[in-house]
Design an enzyme around this catalytic site. Structure first.
Site, PDB file in Angstrom:
ATOM      1  N   VAL A  18      30.154  47.771  38.691  1.00  0.00           N
ATOM      2  CA  VAL A  18      31.433  48.337  38.534  1.00  0.00           C
ATOM      3  C   VAL A  18      31.178  49.554  38.172  1.00  0.00           C
ATOM      4  CG1 VAL A  18      33.837  48.427  37.825  1.00  0.00           C
ATOM      5  CG2 VAL A  18      32.816  46.139  38.164  1.00  0.00           C
ATOM      6  N   ALA A  64      27.008  56.556  29.621  1.00  0.00           N
ATOM      7  CA  ALA A  64      26.304  55.934  28.681  1.00  0.00           C
ATOM      8  C   ALA A  64      25.683  54.562  29.298  1.00  0.00           C
ATOM      9  CB  ALA A  64      27.316  55.769  27.739  1.00  0.00           C
ATOM     10  N   GLU A  93      43.961  47.238  34.405  1.00  0.00           N
ATOM     11  CA  GLU A  93      44.184  46.563  35.570  1.00  0.00           C
ATOM     12  C   GLU A  93      42.817  45.707  36.008  1.00  0.00           C
ATOM     13  OE1 GLU A  93      46.108  45.168  37.752  1.00  0.00           O
ATOM     14  OE2 GLU A  93      47.352  46.911  38.248  1.00  0.00           O
ATOM     15  N   GLY A 107      40.514  41.292  39.048  1.00  0.00           N
ATOM     16  CA  GLY A 107      39.761  42.133  39.869  1.00  0.00           C
ATOM     17  C   GLY A 107      40.636  43.440  40.387  1.00  0.00           C
ATOM     18  N   ILE A 110      43.325  43.006  42.282  1.00  0.00           N
ATOM     19  CA  ILE A 110      44.404  42.923  42.554  1.00  0.00           C
ATOM     20  C   ILE A 110      45.328  43.800  41.752  1.00  0.00           C
ATOM     21  CG2 ILE A 110      46.399  40.996  42.798  1.00  0.00           C
ATOM     22  CD1 ILE A 110      44.101  39.188  43.093  1.00  0.00           C
ATOM     23  N   ASP A 124      36.243  32.097  31.697  1.00  0.00           N
ATOM     24  CA  ASP A 124      36.747  33.509  32.617  1.00  0.00           C
ATOM     25  C   ASP A 124      38.215  33.252  32.745  1.00  0.00           C
ATOM     26  OD1 ASP A 124      35.995  35.936  33.871  1.00  0.00           O
ATOM     27  OD2 ASP A 124      37.032  34.749  35.437  1.00  0.00           O
ATOM     28  N   LYS A 181      41.640  35.543  31.162  1.00  0.00           N
ATOM     29  CA  LYS A 181      42.551  36.306  32.110  1.00  0.00           C
ATOM     30  C   LYS A 181      43.922  35.874  31.866  1.00  0.00           C
ATOM     31  CE  LYS A 181      39.152  37.504  35.536  1.00  0.00           C
ATOM     32  NZ  LYS A 181      38.296  37.043  36.960  1.00  0.00           N
ATOM     33  N   GLY A 184      33.830  41.794  42.528  1.00  0.00           N
ATOM     34  CA  GLY A 184      32.990  42.482  43.617  1.00  0.00           C
ATOM     35  C   GLY A 184      33.167  44.157  42.772  1.00  0.00           C
TER      36      GLY A 184
END
Lengths: 438, 438
Positions: free
Chosen positions: B17, B46, B130, B135, B137, B202, B206, B308
């Site tokens: 990312v 960094a 966000e 992800g 959305i 995971d 969320k 992604g």
């Protein structure tokens, strides 16, 4: 209870949405105060007729026919009258007297948006309009804020609940347009004069608003190509289903790259064939959905109720809270961004894919003739299916050709269809629809 | 070009990312400046190892292993390191030095969210996240702003792409879990240690973040009930399909009304049966979707890529633009709201619906015994289907019972299933799944 600052809220209009807004503001006053960090005081509701019958009980002492006096001194003005006048005059008055404005008026924003956003800019006020784009679906903030670091490539929206209800029932029940429309009118899903919905005017207004926001461009309503759904019949629905599609009235807003690298946009509303596996195909009933393709984020979809008093009131109240926060935080509000100001091209210059259904003479050489006309018109065939419709006593009858094209210029496609219709071998052009989402 | 104020942006982490964020910031520098009304200057990145191989070329002069020095003097710090430490220390340092923070770190927010939001509150800075929820959305702004005038009743989310990919392929191909998992690992959809995904860790992180936001309540990760998908096999998938369902790993966040009017919430992650007609059922592949039910707005759904690098980078950059606008506008940022602080109840006190599949002796009286146990357990049967599985030489064989219950207390449901398993007439409990979205 926290001792919040009070903000004076004026409500213009007490129809299906307005009366729900008034009711929810009273019902959730404490929660709204916590979220807005301000106590939202509904100081009055401007109506045309104080004694008109209403679905919801509204406190009579709040009702007034004098909108102008109500606007004076309001911190936030909620405009839910609809139509151009007097809504436009009231909103300009509100902005000029320093109020922030929340509106659900798509007709006004699609036609006088620039005037209103300019007026807001000049005084440093904000106009919030989540309810104008797709009912209760949160689409404005995602487009404006969440995708602020991205570039929207395409929006495909089912933004009119009435037409989606009609098309969905035609698809599901194999019913005819007129029958479903009559039913929708009886059930209150369609107006007695359904023109604004079935001819795509409502969708075109929303398309103009969405495209303006997504592409940072002022899109005039006149630049939106618009076709309605009145020509969609059972035969077209059946053919769509057979080919793996469903017919949806789509608002398509697209960023186009020119040969010279110069960008432009296309904004258009028409019934289109959508593959059954596409997320938009499973939007049923009167629901709406906005499918967004962005360069980095990829495909996103926002789905929900496209209309309804209480649903739309939710969007209005979200805006009221945002307006209250901004009113207190001070500073300049987020106005309309038209810094890209891309040209909006006419439909003829867009590339699309057609599905054309023809009835042709069932004779040798007909397919060759048809294929020749397509080829001359710079239209390349992707798929073709021929079936015999009628055959009488061994005599040549009528065959049906379902032709799916590759992407081609709209101008070439439509001119080619005209030439096919006039070619002599085509008995009837049964249907011409664009294919989207494939 | 407009002469914007410059804002110093420090990026921590240059993984999938982070490297996309750095790339997009340079690629779209002018557009971002227009949207943020500030020139976003990437002052450094960094990393742990300057010479580590990377997918994307990053300007070497920006790379540093000294995150702390980078943070000093930054206006906006983007934390994309992941995990608890050193991410937590860096974020606290950034907030205390006056920077706004953008993070995609769900593990950190789900475990140390309160500490971080409190630190931001104390200095009047903001934390944007966000990218931590689903992800690419856009779900944070809709929940926080668009629905600010509404009350969220329930969230059902497909918030883990890996498990949705696995379940979707099992459903579509009739494949077994292990085979699809191995394939997903080979294709890069699943980690070599898939525990965080397939055991629901995971998704639980969320769920905690979404529930905190939706219900204005600090939801600790430990309060999230969590079950993974490793017990889902072909037989369960087949039975689901036969009954008109699809199995999805859902994060469910629900507002509960107690008998005394006192509200509480439930947050849970488990594989559940979703009706095929439900919008969540058509979320395929590694996509995510969050289905939100609100009192006024009704049902909304937000759909898109759940993971992604470049997709998540889009969400990060949207936050960076928001952070920049706020940094310039001044004023206090929007912090975490925990003013409702509803109690989070344990799973046993929630009402759900079960679908229980049993293999029972194919003898007279067995169904009566099973029905009696359910009735004693205060579980009411909604549907039952019995089929004979094996029958040998006219001798009693094994029958399969598929029982759908009405809504009942989880505690009663699970204890009843235990009693069924121990009853002597049940050969095997094939599957126990909740039904959601019906």
């Amino acid at each position: 209870m926290t001792d919040y600052r009070r903000l004076r809220v004026a409500l213009l209009g007490a129809g299906a949405v307005g009366s729900q807004v008034a009711g929810l503001m009273r019902q959730h006053a404490d929660e709204l105060a916590d979220r807005a960090e301000a106590r939202l005081e509904l100081v009055g509701i401007a109506v045309r007729d104080i004694d008109a019958p209403r679905d919801t009980d509204l406190p009579r002492e709040l009702l007034t026919t004098d909108a102008e006096s109500l606007i004076v001194g309001a911190d936030i003005v909620i405009e839910l009258i609809g139509g151009i006048e007097p809504a436009r005059t009231h909103i300009l008055q509100a902005l000029n007297s320093g109020a922030d404005v929340v509106t659900g008026n798509k007709a006004l924003l699609a036609t006088h948006g620039t005037e209103i956003f300019d007026a807001a800019d000049q005084v440093g006020a904000s106009v919030y309009y989540e309810a104008a784009a797709a009912g209760a679906i949160p689409i404005i903030r995602p487009l404006r804020d969440s995708l602020a670091g991205d570039r929207v490539v395409r929006i495909m929206g089912i933004v009119n609940g009435t037409t989606n209800y009609i098309l969905d029932r035609m698809d599901g029940e194999g019913a005819e347009f007129d029958d479903v429309l009559a039913d929708a009118q009886a059930l209150g899903y369609a107006e007695s004069d359904p023109t604004a919905d079935v001819e795509g005017y409502d969708a075109a207004q929303k398309a103009a608003i969405l495209a303006s926001l997504a592409f940072h461009t002022s899109v005039p309503l006149e630049a939106v190509h618009r076709e309605g759904i009145t020509r969609i019949d059972k035969a077209i629905m059946d053919a769509a289903r057979h080919a793996g599609y469903v017919v949806k009235l789509l608002a398509v807003c697209e960023r186009l790259a020119g040969e010279d690298g110069a960008e432009s946009i296309s904004v258009r509303v028409y019934p289109a064939l959508v593959p059954r596996a596409h997320p938009l195909a499973s939007v049923h009933g009167a629901n709406n959905a906005v499918f967004v393709e962005a360069e980095a984020a990829g495909s996103l979809m926002f789905y929900g109720a496209g209309a309804g008093g209480v649903q739309t009131a939710s969007a209005v109240l979200g805006d009221v809270v945002s307006a209250a926060r901004r009113h207190i935080a001070g500073g300049v509000g987020v106005g309309e961004s038209t810094r890209a100001n891309l040209p909006v091209v006419e439909i003829g210059r867009v590339t699309t894919r057609y599905q054309v259904i023809l009835e042709v003479d069932d004779e040798p050489g007909v397919l060759a003739t048809v294929a020749g006309i397509l080829s001359e018109g710079r239209v390349s065939i992707a798929t073709v299916e021929q079936t015999v419709v009628t055959e009488a006593n061994g005599q040549p009858g009528v065959a049906r050709l379902v032709i799916g094209t590759h992407r081609a210029l709209e101008k070439d496609l439509s001119e080619t269809v005209d030439r096919l219709a006039a070619s002599g071998v085509v008995e009837r052009v049964v249907s011409v629809l664009r294919v989207e989402g494939e």
